[in-house]
Motif scaffolding. Structure first.
Motif, PDB file in Angstrom:
ATOM      1  N   GLN A  64       0.642  -1.312  -0.041  1.00  0.00           N
ATOM      2  CA  GLN A  64      -0.046   0.041  -0.285  1.00  0.00           C
ATOM      3  C   GLN A  64       0.811   1.294   0.106  1.00  0.00           C
ATOM      4  N   LEU A  65       1.966   1.162   0.374  1.00  0.00           N
ATOM      5  CA  LEU A  65       2.831   2.430   0.917  1.00  0.00           C
ATOM      6  C   LEU A  65       4.217   2.099   0.495  1.00  0.00           C
ATOM      7  N   LYS A  66       5.029   2.967  -0.225  1.00  0.00           N
ATOM      8  CA  LYS A  66       6.568   3.005  -0.351  1.00  0.00           C
ATOM      9  C   LYS A  66       7.100   4.158   0.066  1.00  0.00           C
ATOM     10  N   LEU A  67       8.406   4.071   0.154  1.00  0.00           N
ATOM     11  CA  LEU A  67       9.133   5.248   0.392  1.00  0.00           C
ATOM     12  C   LEU A  67       9.835   5.590  -1.040  1.00  0.00           C
ATOM     13  N   VAL A  68       9.803   6.800  -1.469  1.00  0.00           N
ATOM     14  CA  VAL A  68      10.282   7.071  -2.739  1.00  0.00           C
ATOM     15  C   VAL A  68      11.582   7.708  -2.642  1.00  0.00           C
ATOM     16  N   VAL A  69      12.620   7.163  -3.233  1.00  0.00           N
ATOM     17  CA  VAL A  69      14.121   7.540  -3.286  1.00  0.00           C
ATOM     18  C   VAL A  69      14.584   8.057  -4.597  1.00  0.00           C
ATOM     19  N   ASP A  70      15.672   8.836  -4.564  1.00  0.00           N
ATOM     20  CA  ASP A  70      16.347   9.261  -5.560  1.00  0.00           C
ATOM     21  C   ASP A  70      17.245   8.437  -6.151  1.00  0.00           C
ATOM     22  N   ALA A  71      18.123   8.753  -7.143  1.00  0.00           N
ATOM     23  CA  ALA A  71      19.131   7.936  -7.689  1.00  0.00           C
ATOM     24  C   ALA A  71      20.106   7.577  -6.529  1.00  0.00           C
ATOM     25  N   GLU A  72      20.340   8.305  -5.423  1.00  0.00           N
ATOM     26  CA  GLU A  72      21.401   8.078  -4.436  1.00  0.00           C
ATOM     27  C   GLU A  72      20.794   7.446  -3.224  1.00  0.00           C
TER      28      GLU A  72
END
Length: 186
Positions: A64-72
């Motif tokens: 239901q839920l995910k942490l969004v991250v950048d390329a690093e």
């Protein structure tokens, strides 16, 4: 060496998880119910993932839920499966976005608007305290931050609490002008 007997599963055999063995009540310590990233890998997704791919992935993973991250792999926000709905995508299209170019980062809740509780606070709290806090703030989820070490330590999700307590848990978002406007224009 022994030869062990294999058998077929019975229809009544159920899949269990560790949480099925822990008796959870409103008085259970808060530290026992949050997803602790020291003990379990956070579910992450890159912000440049297409919204359609993210929705498909989350549905397949029953997530239901995910942490969004950048390329690093720095956290830039959170995405809830509802934010990937057809309605959310259509809002972006109406604003001029190409449906196939819409990314998770376009729909996510940005890091600076995500609420958090201090890990240190949770050491003296119960599930009832967490539920009261989530209900009074209108938040479905919040991060847990170790403020002494400046680490995003975990996540609390109201749906996880409801599942563990085996009871419904209603959390109503506070009405804001933007939410009212969105509901009128949808």
């Amino acid at each position: 060496m022994k030869k062990l007997a294999l058998f077929n599963l019975d229809a009544v055999d159920q899949l269990i998880q560790p949480t099925d063995f822990a008796e959870t009540t409103l008085n259970t310590p808060a530290l026992s119910v949050f997803t602790d990233f020291k003990q379990s890998q956070p579910t992450i997704i890159e912000g440049n993932t297409s919204a359609a791919s993210a929705l498909e992935m989350m549905q397949q993973e029953h997530c239901q839920l995910k942490l969004v991250v950048d390329a690093e792999e720095e956290m830039t926000g959170l995405i809830h499966i509802e934010q990937l709905s057809e309605q959310a995508i259509m809002r972006q299209v109406i604003q001029g976005a190409d449906r196939h170019e819409i990314k998770v980062r376009d729909l996510m809740r940005p890091r600076d608007s995500v609420k958090a509780l201090a890990y240190q606070q949770l050491q003296n709290c119960t599930i009832a305290d967490i539920i009261n806090t989530l209900q009074s703030s209108g938040e479905q989820y919040c991060l847990v931050v170790d403020r002494d070490n400046h680490q995003i330590r975990g996540l609390i999700h109201a749906q996880d609490l409801a599942r563990r307590l085996r009871m419904p848990l209603a959390i109503r978002q506070q009405p804001t002008f933007l939410r009212i406007f969105d509901s009128l224009t949808a």
